[in-house]
Design a protein around this motif. Structure first.
Motif: not given
Length: 280
Positions: A30-54
Motif C-alpha cells: 500500500v505504501v509502495r503504491h502511494l509513493l508511486n502514484a503521488y508526488p512524494s519526498q523522503e523527509v526522515g529516517s530511523i537509524a538502523s544500528e540500535d534496532f536491527y539484527d543484521y
C-alpha cells in the motif's frame, strides 16, 4: 524542510512494516503504491544500528550509477502529496528486532514534528479465507477515553505497539488488518493490497488512485482459480471456506431484511459442515 500545514488540513501518519506483520507484502505494498502514484519526498529516517539484527535483517549489496554500496535496513518517512485538505506522512521499513519502545518513541517524535492528527497502522496476516470472496478486513479503532480496543489477544508486532503508544500519547489511532488465504503461499496478493488501499481511502475521505491494482487483483484471482481446478482436495477445502464465509455474511444480515434465500444459504452451509465433520 517540511511544508507548513495548510489551514483546514488534516494530517495522517500511515505506517506499515516488512516482516511478521506483512503477509504477502500486502500492507507495505500500500505504501509502495502511494509513493508511486503521488508526488512524494523522503523527509526522515530511523537509524538502523540500535534496532536491527543484521543476521536477520541483512544489509544488501546495491549498485547505484555503476558503483557498489551497502544498503542497510532502515525505516524511512515520506511526505506524500494527496490534496490540500489531506497531508499524509508514511512510515515504512523492516520490523525492528530490538528496542521497540524507543523505536516507537522516535516514530511518534516524527509525528509530533509534522503535526499529525491521526495514526493509521496497516498489517496483513494468513488466515482460513477463500480467494473467491472479499478478503476479511479487521478495523480496530482506539477508544479516545481509555485506549482500549476489541479483537485480537495474543502475540503482537510493532504496528500494535506503535498504535498503543500513540494512543497513550494522545493521538487518534486506527489499525487495519487484512487476511489473505494461507493455502496460496507467500506470493504478493494484490487483492489484499487493493482492499487495504480502499479502506485507507475511506478513512482519509479521499478517492485514492488505484492504478493497475484492480487488474493485478483480477490476475491474482485467476491464478488462484487455476490452482484450485488442478487439485480436487484443495477445491473441496476452498468450497468449505466459501460456505463458512457465506454463512457468516448471511448471519450479519439484519432480521428485518432477512430473505428465504438467506435462510437457504445458511442451511446449505450448516448441512455441508455437518457432512464434513462426519467424514473426519
Amino acid at each position: 524542510m517540511r511544508e507548513e500545514a495548510k489551514p483546514g488540513s488534516y494530517a495522517y501518519l500511515l505506517a506499515a512494516f516488512d516482516g511478521w506483520n506483512d503477509a504477502c507484502s500486502a500492507s507495505t505494498n500500500v505504501v509502495r503504491h502511494l509513493l508511486n502514484a503521488y508526488p512524494s519526498q523522503e523527509v526522515g529516517s530511523i537509524a538502523s544500528e540500535d534496532f536491527y539484527d543484521y543476521q536477520v535483517a541483512r544489509p544488501m549489496l546495491c549498485h547505484v550509477q555503476g558503483k557498489r554500496s551497502i544498503c542497510w535496513p532502515e525505516t524511512k518517512f515520506y511526505e506524500v502529496s494527496i490534496s490540500d485538505a489531506t497531508r499524509l506522512l508514511v512510515e515504512t521499513g523492516p520490523e525492528p528486532n530490538y528496542h521497540w519502545s524507543e523505536y516507537c518513541r522516535q516514530s511518534l517524535h516524527m509525528a509530533e514534528d509534522y503535526e499529525i492528527n491521526s495514526i493509521i497502522t496497516l498489517g496483513s496476516m494468513f488466515a482460513d479465507c477463500p480467494h473467491t470472496r472479499d478478503l476479511p478486513i479487521d478495523d480496530l479503532a482506539s477508544d479516545d477515553a481509555s485506549c482500549d480496543t476489541e479483537g485480537h489477544s495474543g502475540p503482537v508486532g510493532v504496528p500494535t505497539v506503535l498504535d498503543a503508544m500513540a494512543c497513550q500519547a494522545g493521538f487518534s489511532t486506527e489499525s487495519i488488518w487484512v487476511s489473505v488465504p494461507q493455502y496460496l503461499g507467500s506470493d504478493e496478493c494484490a487483492q489484499a493490497t487493493l482492499q487495504l488501499l480502499r479502506r485507507v481511502s475511506s478513512m482519509l475521505g479521499e478517492p485514492l488512485e488505484e492504478g493497475d491494482l484492480p487488474m493485478k487483483a483480477e490476475h491474482w484471482k485467476a491464478q488462484a482459480s487455476v490452482l484450485i481446478h488442478c487439485n480436487d482436495e484443495l477445491a473441496d477445502y476452498v468450497h468449505r471456506l466459501e460456505l463458512e464465509s457465506d454463512s457468516k455474511a448471511a448471519s450479519l444480515i439484519p432480521e428485518a431484511v432477512d430473505t428465504p434465500a438467506g435462510d437457504e444459504l445458511v442451511r446449505e452451509a450448516e448441512e455441508y459442515l455437518k457432512s464434513m465433520g462426519g467424514q473426519a
